[in-house]
Write an enzyme that holds these catalytic residues in place. Sequence first.
Site, PDB file in Angstrom:
ATOM      1  N   SER A 139      39.027  46.779  42.588  1.00  0.00           N
ATOM      2  CA  SER A 139      40.530  46.500  42.455  1.00  0.00           C
ATOM      3  C   SER A 139      41.031  45.715  43.732  1.00  0.00           C
ATOM      4  CB  SER A 139      41.284  47.750  42.608  1.00  0.00           C
ATOM      5  OG  SER A 139      42.638  47.780  42.646  1.00  0.00           O
ATOM      6  N   TYR A 153      41.896  56.658  46.159  1.00  0.00           N
ATOM      7  CA  TYR A 153      41.659  55.212  45.108  1.00  0.00           C
ATOM      8  C   TYR A 153      41.211  53.994  45.718  1.00  0.00           C
ATOM      9  CZ  TYR A 153      42.602  52.316  41.285  1.00  0.00           C
ATOM     10  OH  TYR A 153      42.378  51.295  40.237  1.00  0.00           O
TER      11      TYR A 153
END
Length: 266
Positions: A139, A153
């Site tokens: 990401s 995350y």
Amino acid sequence: MTQTALITGASAGIGAEFARQLAASGHDLILTARRLDRLQAVANELSSQHGIRVHCIAADLAVPADVERLLADVLQLGWPVDLFVQNAGYGLPGRFHSEPMATHRQFIEVMMTSPLALIHGLLPGMRARGRGRIINIASLAGFMPGSDGHTLYGACKAFWVKVSESLSQENRSHGVRVLALCPGFTYSEFHDSNGSRPLVSKMPKWLWMQAKDVVREGLKAIEQDRIVYINGWHNRLIKAVVTTMPDRLARAFSARQSRRFRITKD
């Protein structure tokens, strides 16, 4: 020769889009996720449209025994896996102290430990055959400073960038390519599942990408032997700006922006 792709988190979002595009190019598919009914719906659609073989395996990556069973089932099936798309994942809203440690352990199992076990199990076959592809869905968050909320995350996604770089160096001489694919905001069920949809819906439209574009770029990038690929010019610009800022300024920028779309709980 027909090739086989194994895709985790294949019942929706980016995973399902990988299945669609790979089916259209003639790949046989092994699809896995927790929801067998959703997987079977995707399988029925793609096998009828493209005449390919699709095998579904329900597995929960938070359960180590399920991961062992998944690997055993893949080996027993006898379809050599040429491409592994490591896609399954989710976001854990809130601050670190607001959830029990058991919840964080489960998150780490799904996001890091289980995917590593799957790669570890698939790599020997790829190396022996002299060809393989591994796409790890990382990401843009992996390049950003840590934020208030969703504590683990970004750290998990940064982990996958580094692991992909190392795996690429270790295996490229054996014909195995490894890519960390790094999308930013992508239209999918991701933000619905963690309850952040109302917040992220306020983000400017130009920040968002369609899953089909993320996947198309990712498949092209791995065939170009890219090791890290950030989807979208706007995401590449954000990464360039943030990584060239002084650290203190970058952290302040990240903190200000994250308040717009991160869920925090005291």
